[in-house]
Design an enzyme around this catalytic site. Structure first.
Site, PDB file in Angstrom:
ATOM      1  N   LEU A 238      41.081  41.654  42.915  1.00  9.78           N
ATOM      2  CA  LEU A 238      39.625  41.700  43.096  1.00  9.78           C
ATOM      3  C   LEU A 238      39.047  42.681  42.089  1.00  9.78           C
ATOM      4  O   LEU A 238      39.569  43.784  41.975  1.00  9.78           O
ATOM      5  CB  LEU A 238      39.281  42.281  44.476  1.00  9.78           C
ATOM      6  CG  LEU A 238      39.545  41.487  45.741  1.00  9.78           C
ATOM      7  CD1 LEU A 238      39.281  42.395  46.946  1.00  9.78           C
ATOM      8  CD2 LEU A 238      38.631  40.280  45.794  1.00  9.78           C
ATOM      9  N   HIS A 239      38.019  42.300  41.374  1.00 13.27           N
ATOM     10  CA  HIS A 239      37.355  43.307  40.540  1.00 13.27           C
ATOM     11  C   HIS A 239      35.902  42.992  40.207  1.00 13.27           C
ATOM     12  O   HIS A 239      35.221  43.816  39.615  1.00 13.27           O
ATOM     13  CB  HIS A 239      38.130  43.531  39.240  1.00 13.27           C
ATOM     14  CG  HIS A 239      37.913  42.448  38.218  1.00 13.27           C
ATOM     15  ND1 HIS A 239      38.518  41.242  38.307  1.00 13.27           N
ATOM     16  CD2 HIS A 239      37.138  42.418  37.104  1.00 13.27           C
ATOM     17  CE1 HIS A 239      38.141  40.484  37.279  1.00 13.27           C
ATOM     18  NE2 HIS A 239      37.303  41.170  36.534  1.00 13.27           N
ATOM     19  N   ARG A 240      35.417  41.801  40.590  1.00 14.05           N
ATOM     20  CA  ARG A 240      34.037  41.448  40.231  1.00 14.05           C
ATOM     21  C   ARG A 240      33.059  42.383  40.928  1.00 14.05           C
ATOM     22  O   ARG A 240      33.204  42.622  42.151  1.00 14.05           O
ATOM     23  CB  ARG A 240      33.704  40.024  40.689  1.00 14.05           C
ATOM     24  CG  ARG A 240      34.448  38.965  39.964  1.00 14.05           C
ATOM     25  CD  ARG A 240      33.860  38.669  38.617  1.00 14.05           C
ATOM     26  NE  ARG A 240      34.855  37.951  37.857  1.00 14.05           N
ATOM     27  CZ  ARG A 240      34.925  37.916  36.534  1.00 14.05           C
ATOM     28  NH1 ARG A 240      34.036  38.558  35.816  1.00 14.05           N
ATOM     29  NH2 ARG A 240      35.853  37.261  35.927  1.00 14.05           N
TER      30      ARG A 240
ATOM     31  N   ASP B 118      39.324  36.911  42.142  1.00 20.95           N
ATOM     32  CA  ASP B 118      38.003  36.614  41.579  1.00 20.95           C
ATOM     33  C   ASP B 118      38.059  36.700  40.052  1.00 20.95           C
ATOM     34  O   ASP B 118      37.031  36.730  39.388  1.00 20.95           O
ATOM     35  CB  ASP B 118      36.925  37.547  42.161  1.00 20.95           C
ATOM     36  CG  ASP B 118      37.216  39.023  41.943  1.00 20.95           C
ATOM     37  OD1 ASP B 118      38.139  39.358  41.162  1.00 20.95           O
ATOM     38  OD2 ASP B 118      36.510  39.854  42.546  1.00 20.95           O
TER      39      ASP B 118
END
Ligand code: UD1
Length: 374
Positions: free
Chosen positions: A213-215, A291
């Site tokens: 996850l990083h958005r 993501d």
């Protein structure tokens, strides 16, 4: 022959640039290249180690811009990049992907009358709130030669008034790196042991899933991130989960006091991984939840089912032909996707055209002709 100035800034850029530089060196005659790192990513794990893993040559310059707001980061890359055009007198500037460094360097080159080449053109999520979408649209407007990874890109570019003769379908350089890296990808068990993580997780009969996850849309807001991590705890009940964390996400987890949600007996948290370690984990995963844009493509190439934790994708071929399913943050859709995999009904898909490990060669063949004609 004057060199092509090749720009990298953030992790996905390195993965795309490595095969291009290899193909430039292998071309007959070789195409001279100068590699510049903007320093957008600077952590050892996000940058230096990746250069080694991918066999990227050391950049001639690191502009060391570091982290800041999108505007400041973009402006700083522009300010520091401009003098390099005088130093190296390049025949063209080659940018890849959609990060802030991509847009910044394309704009500087355009303003200075240096041709811009964009690899991975024409992808659109149609979500202008994403920083990457702005970077894509604007970079494509400025590019002289646009290389695309999937056929949907040409339609997007035509709709934005870009002449079709500037656009060339070449396939996907991200997959060149997968094909090249698979031979030496690290063994998943070895990776977990190396980090002192509980490798028995890999022994579960149902296999394991990998999560990234990083958005900003998923990790910058406390309530959104809390709900997502709680949901991932539910996923871990079904399928043991390896959570490979991004610095942006780690910072949010710390800031919002959410570390307790990671203490699940069937969840292992790892720091950012090297390319070959990550490839080893993903290739052997039963399922990927992510993501990331790159992982949507890599899972399609590897035939691993992928649940994308976003409402849209700029890479529709991964859904239409590949293994990708868009699930957003919809609890039912996510748990349904996990269940399908557990029951052996995960999406198999097929590998899209041009995702064959030779995209960089096609780019360089075209680029050579284009530079000769220019
Ligand atoms: C950037 C790209 C994104 C890409 C991602 C891959 C943009 C707009 N976004 O997002 O498209 O998918 O890279 O990783 O260009 N940080 C560190 N160490 C680093 C780099 C970042 O700790 O080496 C932390 C900092 O807190 C920083 C935050 O991560 O503020 C965000 O970094 P930034 O480069 O702005 O964007 P990414 O989220 O990495």
């Amino acid at each position: 022959m004057k060199p092509v100035l090749c720009v990298v800034g953030a992790r996905p850029n390195f993965i795309k640039m490595a095969p291009i530089l290899r193909a430039m060196a292998a071309h007959d005659p070789p195409l001279p290249a100068v590699l510049v790192h903007t320093g957008q990513h600077y952590d050892h794990a996000m940058s230096d180690r990746l250069f080694t893993a991918l066999g990227l040559p050391q950049p001639v310059t690191n502009l060391e811009v570091g982290s800041a707001s999108h505007t400041q980061q973009t402006a700083e890359v522009m300010r520091r990049f401009e003098p390099l055009l005088d130093t190296h007198q390049p025949s063209a500037v080659l940018v890849v992907g959609d990060v802030n460094s991509t847009l910044a360097c394309a704009l500087v080159a355009r303003q200075r009358g240096v041709p811009v080449l964009h690899v991975e053109s024409g992808l659109r999520s149609f979500e202008r709130s994403m920083p990457e979408e702005l970077n894509r649209v604007l970079t494509d407007q400025m590019a002289d030669r646009l290389y695309t990874t999937e056929h949907s890109a040409a339609d997007n570019l035509a709709r934005e008034g870009i002449a079709p003769e500037r656009v060339q379908f070449v396939g996907n350089v991200m997959i060149d790196s997968v094909v090249h890296g698979l031979v030496s990808a690290s063994e998943a068990r070895q990776t977990l042991r190396q980090w002192g993580a509980n490798a028995t997780l890999l022994d579960a009969p149902q296999g394991f899933a990998v999560l990234t996850l990083h958005r900003p849309g998923n990790v910058d807001d406390a309530d959104t991130l809390r709900a997502l991590l709680q949901l991932m705890g539910e996923v871990a009940e079904q399928l043991p989960l390896l959570f490979v964390t991004h610095p942006r996400t780690r910072a949010s987890i710390r800031r919002y006091g959410l570390a307790g949600l990671l203490k699940h007996p069937r969840m292992v948290t790892l720091p950012p991984q090297d390319y070959l370690e990550m490839l080893g984990l993903v290739a052997h995963a039963r399922l990927v939840l992510t993501d990331s844009g790159g992982l949507q493509e890599e899972t399609t190439a590897l035939g691993v089912p992928c649940l994308t934790l976003r409402d849209s994708t700029e890479r529709p071929v991964t859904v239409e032909q590949g293994t990708n399913t868009l699930v957003g943050r919809d609890r039912e859709a996510i748990l349904r996707g996990v269940q399908a995999v557990l029951e052996g009904r995960g999406k198999c898909g097929k590998v899209p055209e041009g995702w064959d490990g030779h995209a960089a060669e096609r780019i360089v063949a075209d680029l050579y002709q284009w530079l000769q004609a220019a």
